[in-house]
Scaffold this motif. Structure first.
Motif, PDB file in Angstrom:
ATOM      1  N   ILE A 100       0.845  -1.200   0.000  1.00 15.63           N
ATOM      2  CA  ILE A 100       0.000   0.000   0.000  1.00 15.63           C
ATOM      3  C   ILE A 100       0.875   1.242   0.000  1.00 15.63           C
ATOM      4  CG2 ILE A 100      -1.646   1.320   1.382  1.00 15.63           C
ATOM      5  CD1 ILE A 100      -2.808  -1.328   2.353  1.00 15.63           C
ATOM      6  N   TRP A 101       1.930   1.223   0.802  1.00 21.08           N
ATOM      7  CA  TRP A 101       2.880   2.340   0.871  1.00 21.08           C
ATOM      8  C   TRP A 101       3.483   2.608  -0.500  1.00 21.08           C
ATOM      9  CZ3 TRP A 101       4.144   4.081   6.040  1.00 21.08           C
ATOM     10  CH2 TRP A 101       5.046   5.142   6.083  1.00 21.08           C
ATOM     11  N   LEU A 102       3.931   1.538  -1.146  1.00 26.68           N
ATOM     12  CA  LEU A 102       4.571   1.668  -2.454  1.00 26.68           C
ATOM     13  C   LEU A 102       3.586   2.179  -3.501  1.00 26.68           C
ATOM     14  CD1 LEU A 102       6.920   1.201  -4.396  1.00 26.68           C
ATOM     15  CD2 LEU A 102       6.252  -1.202  -4.519  1.00 26.68           C
ATOM     16  N   ALA A 103       2.376   1.629  -3.542  1.00 27.07           N
ATOM     17  CA  ALA A 103       1.383   2.053  -4.529  1.00 27.07           C
ATOM     18  C   ALA A 103       1.007   3.517  -4.331  1.00 27.07           C
ATOM     19  CB  ALA A 103       0.143   1.166  -4.429  1.00 27.07           C
ATOM     20  N   PHE A 104       0.867   3.933  -3.092  1.00 26.96           N
ATOM     21  CA  PHE A 104       0.516   5.320  -2.814  1.00 26.96           C
ATOM     22  C   PHE A 104       1.613   6.271  -3.300  1.00 26.96           C
ATOM     23  CE2 PHE A 104       0.685   9.081  -0.125  1.00 26.96           C
ATOM     24  CZ  PHE A 104      -0.614   9.541  -0.173  1.00 26.96           C
ATOM     25  N   LEU A 105       2.876   5.953  -2.983  1.00 27.88           N
ATOM     26  CA  LEU A 105       3.974   6.826  -3.398  1.00 27.88           C
ATOM     27  C   LEU A 105       4.101   6.882  -4.913  1.00 27.88           C
ATOM     28  CD1 LEU A 105       6.829   6.033  -0.830  1.00 27.88           C
ATOM     29  CD2 LEU A 105       5.193   7.909  -0.793  1.00 27.88           C
ATOM     30  N   LEU A 106       3.836   5.764  -5.585  1.00 27.60           N
ATOM     31  CA  LEU A 106       3.949   5.740  -7.041  1.00 27.60           C
ATOM     32  C   LEU A 106       2.856   6.559  -7.719  1.00 27.60           C
ATOM     33  CD1 LEU A 106       4.882   2.017  -7.779  1.00 27.60           C
ATOM     34  CD2 LEU A 106       6.308   4.022  -8.204  1.00 27.60           C
ATOM     35  N   VAL A 107       1.671   6.586  -7.117  1.00 31.24           N
ATOM     36  CA  VAL A 107       0.532   7.228  -7.781  1.00 31.24           C
ATOM     37  C   VAL A 107       0.432   8.713  -7.421  1.00 31.24           C
ATOM     38  CG1 VAL A 107      -1.971   7.233  -8.030  1.00 31.24           C
ATOM     39  CG2 VAL A 107      -0.729   5.066  -7.961  1.00 31.24           C
ATOM     40  N   TYR A 183      -3.129   5.395   6.179  1.00 34.92           N
ATOM     41  CA  TYR A 183      -3.339   6.395   5.136  1.00 34.92           C
ATOM     42  C   TYR A 183      -2.969   7.799   5.637  1.00 34.92           C
ATOM     43  CZ  TYR A 183      -5.956   2.431   3.361  1.00 34.92           C
ATOM     44  OH  TYR A 183      -6.313   1.176   2.941  1.00 34.92           O
ATOM     45  N   ALA A 184      -3.202   8.049   6.914  1.00 32.46           N
ATOM     46  CA  ALA A 184      -2.795   9.324   7.490  1.00 32.46           C
ATOM     47  C   ALA A 184      -1.273   9.458   7.468  1.00 32.46           C
ATOM     48  CB  ALA A 184      -3.321   9.448   8.920  1.00 32.46           C
ATOM     49  N   VAL A 185      -0.571   8.374   7.790  1.00 31.81           N
ATOM     50  CA  VAL A 185       0.891   8.411   7.767  1.00 31.81           C
ATOM     51  C   VAL A 185       1.405   8.517   6.334  1.00 31.81           C
ATOM     52  CG1 VAL A 185       2.974   7.099   8.322  1.00 31.81           C
ATOM     53  CG2 VAL A 185       1.081   7.171   9.945  1.00 31.81           C
ATOM     54  N   LEU A 186       0.723   7.900   5.385  1.00 36.97           N
ATOM     55  CA  LEU A 186       1.143   7.983   3.989  1.00 36.97           C
ATOM     56  C   LEU A 186       1.073   9.413   3.466  1.00 36.97           C
ATOM     57  CD1 LEU A 186      -0.405   4.747   2.454  1.00 36.97           C
ATOM     58  CD2 LEU A 186       2.008   5.355   2.563  1.00 36.97           C
ATOM     59  N   ILE A 187       0.093  10.173   3.916  1.00 38.22           N
ATOM     60  CA  ILE A 187       0.034  11.577   3.518  1.00 38.22           C
ATOM     61  C   ILE A 187       1.267  12.324   4.024  1.00 38.22           C
ATOM     62  CG2 ILE A 187      -1.240  13.731   3.850  1.00 38.22           C
ATOM     63  CD1 ILE A 187      -3.800  12.093   3.889  1.00 38.22           C
ATOM     64  N   GLU A 249      12.113   3.691  -1.265  1.00 37.16           N
ATOM     65  CA  GLU A 249      11.476   4.424  -0.170  1.00 37.16           C
ATOM     66  C   GLU A 249      10.284   3.653   0.394  1.00 37.16           C
ATOM     67  OE1 GLU A 249      12.055   7.391   1.419  1.00 37.16           O
ATOM     68  OE2 GLU A 249      14.005   7.390   0.435  1.00 37.16           O
ATOM     69  N   GLY A 250       9.530   3.016  -0.497  1.00 35.44           N
ATOM     70  CA  GLY A 250       8.378   2.263  -0.037  1.00 35.44           C
ATOM     71  C   GLY A 250       8.754   1.019   0.748  1.00 35.44           C
ATOM     72  N   LEU A 251       9.895   0.404   0.404  1.00 36.37           N
ATOM     73  CA  LEU A 251      10.303  -0.827   1.071  1.00 36.37           C
ATOM     74  C   LEU A 251      11.060  -0.571   2.368  1.00 36.37           C
ATOM     75  CD1 LEU A 251      11.455  -2.957  -2.002  1.00 36.37           C
ATOM     76  CD2 LEU A 251       9.315  -3.143  -0.728  1.00 36.37           C
ATOM     77  N   ARG A 252      11.821   0.509   2.422  1.00 31.05           N
ATOM     78  CA  ARG A 252      12.645   0.734   3.614  1.00 31.05           C
ATOM     79  C   ARG A 252      11.990   1.690   4.613  1.00 31.05           C
ATOM     80  NH1 ARG A 252      15.733   5.318   4.231  1.00 31.05           N
ATOM     81  NH2 ARG A 252      15.577   6.881   2.588  1.00 31.05           N
ATOM     82  N   ALA A 253      10.753   2.063   4.400  1.00 32.57           N
ATOM     83  CA  ALA A 253      10.063   2.977   5.317  1.00 32.57           C
ATOM     84  C   ALA A 253      10.098   2.415   6.728  1.00 32.57           C
ATOM     85  CB  ALA A 253       8.628   3.186   4.850  1.00 32.57           C
ATOM     86  N   ARG A 264       3.089  -0.274  15.295  1.00 32.90           N
ATOM     87  CA  ARG A 264       2.084  -1.227  15.753  1.00 32.90           C
ATOM     88  C   ARG A 264       0.687  -0.663  15.496  1.00 32.90           C
ATOM     89  NH1 ARG A 264       4.679  -5.141  18.648  1.00 32.90           N
ATOM     90  NH2 ARG A 264       6.768  -4.631  19.397  1.00 32.90           N
ATOM     91  N   ASN A 265      -0.346  -1.466  15.799  1.00 32.62           N
ATOM     92  CA  ASN A 265      -1.735  -1.038  15.713  1.00 32.62           C
ATOM     93  C   ASN A 265      -2.084  -0.488  14.325  1.00 32.62           C
ATOM     94  OD1 ASN A 265      -4.351  -0.532  16.622  1.00 32.62           O
ATOM     95  ND2 ASN A 265      -3.854   1.562  17.234  1.00 32.62           N
ATOM     96  N   GLY A 266      -1.752  -1.287  13.299  1.00 31.68           N
ATOM     97  CA  GLY A 266      -2.095  -0.892  11.938  1.00 31.68           C
ATOM     98  C   GLY A 266      -0.964  -0.285  11.144  1.00 31.68           C
ATOM     99  N   LEU A 267       0.187  -0.065  11.767  1.00 30.06           N
ATOM    100  CA  LEU A 267       1.322   0.543  11.067  1.00 30.06           C
ATOM    101  C   LEU A 267       2.496  -0.430  10.951  1.00 30.06           C
ATOM    102  CD1 LEU A 267       1.380   4.167  12.553  1.00 30.06           C
ATOM    103  CD2 LEU A 267       0.356   3.363  10.420  1.00 30.06           C
ATOM    104  N   GLU A 268       2.215  -1.729  10.965  1.00 31.40           N
ATOM    105  CA  GLU A 268       3.289  -2.715  10.850  1.00 31.40           C
ATOM    106  C   GLU A 268       3.901  -2.674   9.447  1.00 31.40           C
ATOM    107  OE1 GLU A 268       0.250  -3.374  11.883  1.00 31.40           O
ATOM    108  OE2 GLU A 268       0.403  -4.065  13.951  1.00 31.40           O
ATOM    109  N   LEU A 269       5.223  -2.674   9.386  1.00 29.40           N
ATOM    110  CA  LEU A 269       5.968  -2.749   8.137  1.00 29.40           C
ATOM    111  C   LEU A 269       7.048  -3.809   8.287  1.00 29.40           C
ATOM    112  CD1 LEU A 269       6.429   1.057   7.359  1.00 29.40           C
ATOM    113  CD2 LEU A 269       4.800  -0.490   6.276  1.00 29.40           C
ATOM    114  N   VAL A 270       7.575  -4.307   7.169  1.00 22.71           N
ATOM    115  CA  VAL A 270       8.598  -5.352   7.223  1.00 22.71           C
ATOM    116  C   VAL A 270       9.835  -4.848   7.961  1.00 22.71           C
ATOM    117  CG1 VAL A 270      10.083  -6.848   5.849  1.00 22.71           C
ATOM    118  CG2 VAL A 270       7.740  -6.426   5.110  1.00 22.71           C
ATOM    119  N   SER A 271      10.203  -3.606   7.751  1.00 23.65           N
ATOM    120  CA  SER A 271      11.374  -3.058   8.440  1.00 23.65           C
ATOM    121  C   SER A 271      11.169  -3.025   9.951  1.00 23.65           C
ATOM    122  CB  SER A 271      11.657  -1.650   7.925  1.00 23.65           C
ATOM    123  OG  SER A 271      10.524  -0.816   8.098  1.00 23.65           O
ATOM    124  N   VAL A 272       9.937  -2.793  10.393  1.00 15.59           N
ATOM    125  CA  VAL A 272       9.639  -2.809  11.831  1.00 15.59           C
ATOM    126  C   VAL A 272       9.767  -4.226  12.379  1.00 15.59           C
ATOM    127  CG1 VAL A 272       7.867  -2.368  13.562  1.00 15.59           C
ATOM    128  CG2 VAL A 272       8.164  -0.791  11.655  1.00 15.59           C
TER     129      VAL A 272
END
Length: 317
Positions: A100-107, A183-187, A249-253, A264-272
């Motif tokens: 989702i992070w990657l798609a948002f940044l690309l679009v 989505y708030a963090v993506l903005i 940027e999308g992968l290493r966020a 946590r609580n909806g903001l889990e990423l692979v880097s975390v």
């Protein structure tokens, strides 16, 4: 004359060539300086990048808590990878969030950055001031961006709810609600990414040959047709760079979500997940290393694609 002729016979090397040899020869001190300038960065790069990377690859096939000595390392083969893909409930939600992070940044930020670059390339009044303002978020660390947007998203006193007029009636907890906080963090992340993309495209537009636009205008093309059929194809090298940077940027966020709620609580990423498994309470070096290798392999796919494009372009030129 006889002495001069004898000297010319005994030394057949032309004087110009002798001067060139003296000019290109390096003295002992120059060699030491060159060795230090090349050797020290190379050693640092090996020590800080390649050795940890190779160590992570090796440790990804092991089971180790990171506390005991190296003799306590137990090699388990591909078991860590099997467990991550099949028995780690946090892994696939984190992958989904990264996508989702990657798609948002690309679009959105990429498109908006391109739009801003096109507008600023038209030599508007106060263009340099606009560039500085729009590029300012880029120089901020993502952790600082997260802190700034935490203040803006604060339910009762934050700017966002105040602008919406709901700070007292029905305030929205933008970062506490797991359904909308990603989505708030993506903005916030897009706010930083837009300025970087804008600068890259603006550099490409500045090097664009104006005669191509003039030729398109003579052929009857309007502004929209000129952009999509002439300008945008010429920007292909910039598009590749923007794509690779956006993917990375999308992968290493990591910084921004860790600064908000430790990912946590909806903001889990692979880097975390990598951080939690390596330096968290349940220190599992093997799992964390396997997660890091998975992220590395995905990143290398895009980086290798970019390098192939660069080398092909150099071969054509």
């Amino acid at each position: 004359m006889t002495v001069l002729q004898d000297a010319q016979r005994t030394d057949p090397t032309p004087p110009v060539r002798k001067r060139r040899r003296r000019a290109t020869a390096l003295s002992g001190s120059d060699r030491i300086v060159l060795l230090v300038m090349v050797g020290v960065p190379t050693l640092l790069h090996l020590a800080l990048v390649w050795i940890p990377t190779l160590s992570s690859v090796v440790l990804s096939f092991s089971s180790w808590d990171g506390i005991g000595d190296l003799s306590t390392i137990k090699f388990v083969g591909f078991q860590n990878y099997v467990d991550i893909f099949t028995a780690y409930p946090r892994f696939w939600p984190a992958v989904q969030h990264n996508l989702i992070w990657l798609a948002f940044l690309l679009v959105l930020p990429t498109s908006f950055g391109l739009l801003l670059a096109v507008l600023l390339d038209r030599k508007l009044k106060f263009t340099r001031i606009y560039q500085s303002i729009l590029y300012l978020p880029v120089v901020l660390a993502l952790a600082m961006v997260g802190f700034i947007w935490q203040l803006m998203y604060e339910p009762n006193l934050g700017l966002v709810n105040n602008l919406l007029g709901i700070e007292h009636t029905n305030p929205i907890d933008w970062l506490g609600n797991s359904d909308i906080n990603i989505y708030a963090v993506l903005i916030a992340a897009g706010w930083k990414h837009t300025g970087y993309v804008m600068l890259l495209y603006l550099a490409g537009l500045k090097s664009f040959d104006p005669s191509l636009k003039e030729a398109a205008a003579l052929d009857g093309a309007n502004g929209w047709q000129t952009f999509w059929r002439v300008t945008f194809p010429v920007l292909k090298p910039i598009n590749v760079i923007v794509l690779v940077i956006t993917v990375i940027e999308g992968l290493r966020a990591f910084d921004i979500v860790y600064a908000i709620n430790r990912g946590r609580n909806g903001l889990e990423l692979v880097s975390v997940l990598i951080t939690d498994n390596i330096i968290g309470e349940s220190s599992r070096i093997g799992w964390g290393s396997a997660l890091a290798v998975i992220l590395l392999v995905i990143s290398l796919g895009f980086i290798i694609t970019y390098l192939v494009q660069v080398f092909r372009r150099e071969d054509r030129t």
